[in-house]
Design a protein around this motif. Structure first.
Motif, PDB file in Angstrom:
ATOM      1  N   TYR A   1     -30.691  -4.861  12.105  1.00 35.95           N
ATOM      2  CA  TYR A   1     -30.284  -5.065  13.304  1.00 35.95           C
ATOM      3  C   TYR A   1     -31.102  -3.988  14.716  1.00 35.95           C
ATOM      4  O   TYR A   1     -30.625  -3.070  13.811  1.00 35.95           O
ATOM      5  N   ILE A   2     -31.586  -4.495  15.302  1.00 34.32           N
ATOM      6  CA  ILE A   2     -32.075  -3.724  17.163  1.00 34.32           C
ATOM      7  C   ILE A   2     -32.030  -4.382  17.685  1.00 34.32           C
ATOM      8  O   ILE A   2     -31.865  -5.030  17.935  1.00 34.32           O
ATOM      9  N   THR A   3     -31.115  -3.253  18.204  1.00 33.91           N
ATOM     10  CA  THR A   3     -30.338  -3.069  19.944  1.00 33.91           C
ATOM     11  C   THR A   3     -30.381  -2.290  20.221  1.00 33.91           C
ATOM     12  O   THR A   3     -30.352  -1.056  20.085  1.00 33.91           O
ATOM     13  N   HIS A   4     -30.307  -2.628  21.971  1.00 28.33           N
ATOM     14  CA  HIS A   4     -30.315  -0.948  23.267  1.00 28.33           C
ATOM     15  C   HIS A   4     -28.985  -0.458  23.309  1.00 28.33           C
ATOM     16  O   HIS A   4     -28.801   0.163  23.573  1.00 28.33           O
ATOM     17  N   GLU A   5     -27.903  -1.526  23.116  1.00 31.81           N
ATOM     18  CA  GLU A   5     -26.654  -0.800  22.497  1.00 31.81           C
ATOM     19  C   GLU A   5     -25.620  -1.897  21.785  1.00 31.81           C
ATOM     20  O   GLU A   5     -25.626  -2.826  21.275  1.00 31.81           O
ATOM     21  N   MET A   6     -24.299  -1.051  21.500  1.00 36.78           N
ATOM     22  CA  MET A   6     -23.697  -0.911  20.471  1.00 36.78           C
ATOM     23  C   MET A   6     -22.483  -0.064  20.503  1.00 36.78           C
ATOM     24  O   MET A   6     -22.299   0.482  20.540  1.00 36.78           O
TER      25      MET A   6
ATOM     26  N   PHE B   1     -20.513   3.086  20.849  1.00 30.89           N
ATOM     27  CA  PHE B   1     -21.373   4.218  21.332  1.00 30.89           C
ATOM     28  C   PHE B   1     -21.423   3.690  23.054  1.00 30.89           C
ATOM     29  O   PHE B   1     -22.032   4.776  23.710  1.00 30.89           O
ATOM     30  N   LEU B   2     -22.380   2.237  23.082  1.00 36.01           N
ATOM     31  CA  LEU B   2     -22.718   2.463  24.611  1.00 36.01           C
ATOM     32  C   LEU B   2     -22.299   0.614  24.466  1.00 36.01           C
ATOM     33  O   LEU B   2     -22.688   0.103  24.422  1.00 36.01           O
ATOM     34  N   GLU B   3     -21.831   0.530  25.615  1.00 36.31           N
ATOM     35  CA  GLU B   3     -21.380  -0.717  26.301  1.00 36.31           C
ATOM     36  C   GLU B   3     -21.768  -1.553  27.384  1.00 36.31           C
ATOM     37  O   GLU B   3     -20.716  -0.767  28.150  1.00 36.31           O
ATOM     38  N   LEU B   4     -22.112  -2.050  27.333  1.00 33.73           N
ATOM     39  CA  LEU B   4     -23.297  -2.339  28.897  1.00 33.73           C
ATOM     40  C   LEU B   4     -23.114  -3.736  28.756  1.00 33.73           C
ATOM     41  O   LEU B   4     -22.816  -4.121  30.236  1.00 33.73           O
TER      42      LEU B   4
END
Length: 274
Positions: free
Chosen positions: A8-13, A16-19
């Motif tokens: 899984y490749i993501t810029h948010e999770m 940790f980071l909720e956008l």
């Protein structure tokens, strides 16, 4: 039978980071798949507003120390890891002081898109694949979430196509209601060329904006997942024009459609799942 391996490749999770919706799905989906017997890895950027102490991030010395070239400049890559004990999952964070150590994620305090967001995306996508190589772990499926991972499909299918780590990997791209109006640097595609790639390999990234990123990514994608309601109509038209198999997971609370799609990949039987 060996476990199917999902990257899984993501810029948010979350947490940790909720956008956006992406953070919720990338927290729940990997755990659900791990509980179903899949082997998973998760990679994301270590943005500056992710609290290291609270989330107990620590550097992985054996993975750190690489340099990622962006526009002919060497940029050190630091790899950190954090655990989610309740889920028995680890998340790998890609860090670089120049690109990620900021209080804001994609825009400054006045809402202006960072001028180097193109380079930040290039660094993240290259760094993610180089990190997986260094892990010595070959994914069967690479599942991308968010525009910042848009170069991963192109890299896997061109620059890394003969690499033993990725040569058999299939690409899934999840689509969300994540449209933005900003422009990236006009030299985005030129800067993104790497390895034995030519500029023509990135011709499908014909505009340095939201639609250009996804048009390029989808031209190298094996399957698309509709992960949220209200996905942009123009983006959906781009998908339809590519004839990529589409899986509708907007209301897939139990993740069964995701599971079926991953299993189809592992059985090399890719079909559209309605």
């Amino acid at each position: 039978m060996a476990k199917t391996k999902i990257l899984y490749i993501t810029h948010e999770m979350s947490p940790f980071l909720e956008l956006s919706k992406i953070s919720e799905l990338t927290r729940e989906l990997p755990q659900a798949m791990q509980e179903k017997g899949f082997e998973i890895r998760i990679l994301m950027p270590r943005f500056g507003n992710i609290n290291e102490r609270r989330n107990r991030l620590h550097e992985v010395i054996r993975l750190s120390g690489m340099n990622i070239v962006v526009d002919n400049n060497d940029n050190p890559l630091i790899i950190k890891v954090a655990s989610i004990p309740a889920a028995r999952m680890q998340v790998y964070f890609l860090d670089n002081e120049e690109y990620f150590q900021r209080k804001h994620v994609f825009t400054d305090k006045e809402g202006k898109f960072f001028k180097d967001n193109d380079e930040r995306a290039i660094f993240f996508c290259k760094g993610a694949l180089e990190t997986v190589k260094k892990l010595g772990w070959s994914p069967d499926v690479i599942h991308c979430h968010g525009w910042m991972s848009a170069l991963v499909p192109a890299y896997v299918k061109t620059a890394y196509k003969d690499d033993p780590t990725f040569k058999d990997a299939k690409i899934i791209y999840s689509l969300y209601a994540d449209k933005f109006e900003h422009e990236l640097n006009a030299r985005f595609a030129e800067k993104a060329v790497t390895g034995n790639m030519g500029i023509n390999d990135l011709a499908s990234y014909d505009a340095a904006n939201y639609y250009g990123l996804y048009k390029g990514a989808l031209s190298y994608t094996d399957a698309v997942v509709l992960s949220e309601e209200q996905i942009d109509d123009e983006l959906l038209n781009i998908v339809k024009n590519t004839e990529i198999p589409i899986t509708d997971c907007k209301n897939d609370a139990e993740f069964e459609n995701y599971c079926n799609l991953y299993e189809q990949f592992s059985n090399e039987e890719l079909e559209t799942v309605a």
